[in-house]
Design an enzyme around this catalytic site. Structure first.
Site, short mmCIF file in Angstrom:
data_model
loop_
_atom_site.label_atom_id
_atom_site.label_comp_id
_atom_site.label_asym_id
_atom_site.label_seq_id
_atom_site.Cartn_x
_atom_site.Cartn_y
_atom_site.Cartn_z
N GLY A 36 0.84 -1.20 0.00
CA GLY A 36 0.00 0.00 0.00
C GLY A 36 0.87 1.25 0.00
O GLY A 36 0.67 2.18 -0.80
N HIS A 37 1.87 1.27 0.89
CA HIS A 37 2.79 2.42 0.92
C HIS A 37 3.54 2.55 -0.40
O HIS A 37 3.78 3.66 -0.90
CB HIS A 37 3.83 2.25 2.04
CG HIS A 37 3.26 2.23 3.43
ND1 HIS A 37 3.29 1.11 4.23
CD2 HIS A 37 2.67 3.20 4.15
CE1 HIS A 37 2.73 1.40 5.39
NE2 HIS A 37 2.34 2.65 5.38
#
Ligand code: PAF
Length: 280
Positions: A36-37
């Site tokens: 996600g990051h």
């Protein structure tokens, strides 16, 4: 890749970059980076000359009974991932470096931050908006990328930037899920295999509620109750399942264009959040 540990050196570097005409995109994180990051860093990479990632587990957004001390950390792994995805700068201050001992100023959004997570974590958003303000002053970004897994956080920061005239474009980035639907979160690391598989009920419940509400707005409240029951029957302790207007964070009304159906629930001691955003 440059790594800064102090506020002053980091800010001096950012100001130099600005002076030389470079555009900057900031990805604020608390580390223990996952895909996600990485998707946020990839978006930042496409937007600006210089991509900065901040890695700081911010104590002011944790209540005393929460997981600040055991929040997962993996600095070396984070650095490798940032290099892999083409970030240029990491800002990773120690806990004591970020706030002066006699610091007495807060930045607080007092409307959009109140429902959902703001109700059960009443000091959370004040900690977030304060640290993000500090990060903005230090990094001098033209763009800042935030994931919609924490959609309320995105809305609160967008409002802060608008109300307080920060010259920064906030870029909300799509929520990223594992193949089986679990929203990616650093806190997933706390889950046992059994808790993880039961936690899939959150996304299933939200999808069920979304489908029902899209088909018929009048079943909204019943759909939320069914979603709550779905999570509870999988053994989750529900904090909230709610539907709100994305612009006002109030119960949807005639003028509502876009809604968020959001849930927070505990599996074991791990509190997970998830949401679905859709046209209303
Ligand atoms: O979303 C997070 O990881 C944090 O709330 C943030 C924005 C980095 C502020 O500490």
């Amino acid at each position: 890749m440059k790594i800064f540990k102090t506020r002053r050196e980091f800010q001096a570097h950012s100001l130099e970059l600005k002076k030389s005409g470079k555009s900057i995109a900031l990805v604020p994180t608390m580390g223990f980076l996952h895909d996600g990051h990485m998707s946020l860093i990839d978006i930042a990479r496409k937007k600006a000359d210089v991509v900065m990632v901040s890695i700081f587990v911010n104590p002011t957004q944790f209540a005393p009974n929460e997981d600040f001390d055991r929040y997962p950390r993996d600095f070396d792994g984070d650095v490798a991932k940032c290099i892999d995805h083409g970030a240029d700068v990491i800002f990773a201050p120690e806990t004591g470096e970020m706030y002066d001992e006699n610091s007495s100023c807060w930045v607080e959004e007092v409307s959009l931050s109140k429902p959902l997570c703001g109700r059960s974590r009443p000091t959370f958003y004040r900690g977030v908006t304060t640290v993000v303000t500090k990060l903005f002053h230090l990094a001098q970004p033209d763009y800042a990328v935030f994931g919609l897994k924490d959609a309320q956080q995105c809305f609160v920061i967008e409002k802060m930037v608008k109300d307080l005239d920060f010259p920064i474009e906030i870029i909300p980035a799509p929520l990223v899920r594992d193949a089986d639907g679990l929203a990616l979160s650093s806190r997933n690391r706390y889950l046992s295999a059994d808790e993880r598989s039961r936690a899939l009920s959150i996304h299933r419940a939200l999808l069920g509620a979304k489908a029902e509400i899209i088909a018929d707005h009048s079943v909204m409240d019943a759909a939320l109750l069914r979603a709550k029951a779905g999570i509870e029957s999988a053994g989750g302790k529900v904090d909230y399942v709610d539907i709100l207007d994305c612009d006002t964070m109030a119960y949807p009304g005639e003028k509502t264009k876009r809604v968020i159906v959001a849930a927070a629930a505990f599996f074991g001691t791990t509190r997970l959040i998830d949401n679905e955003i859709f046209e209303f």
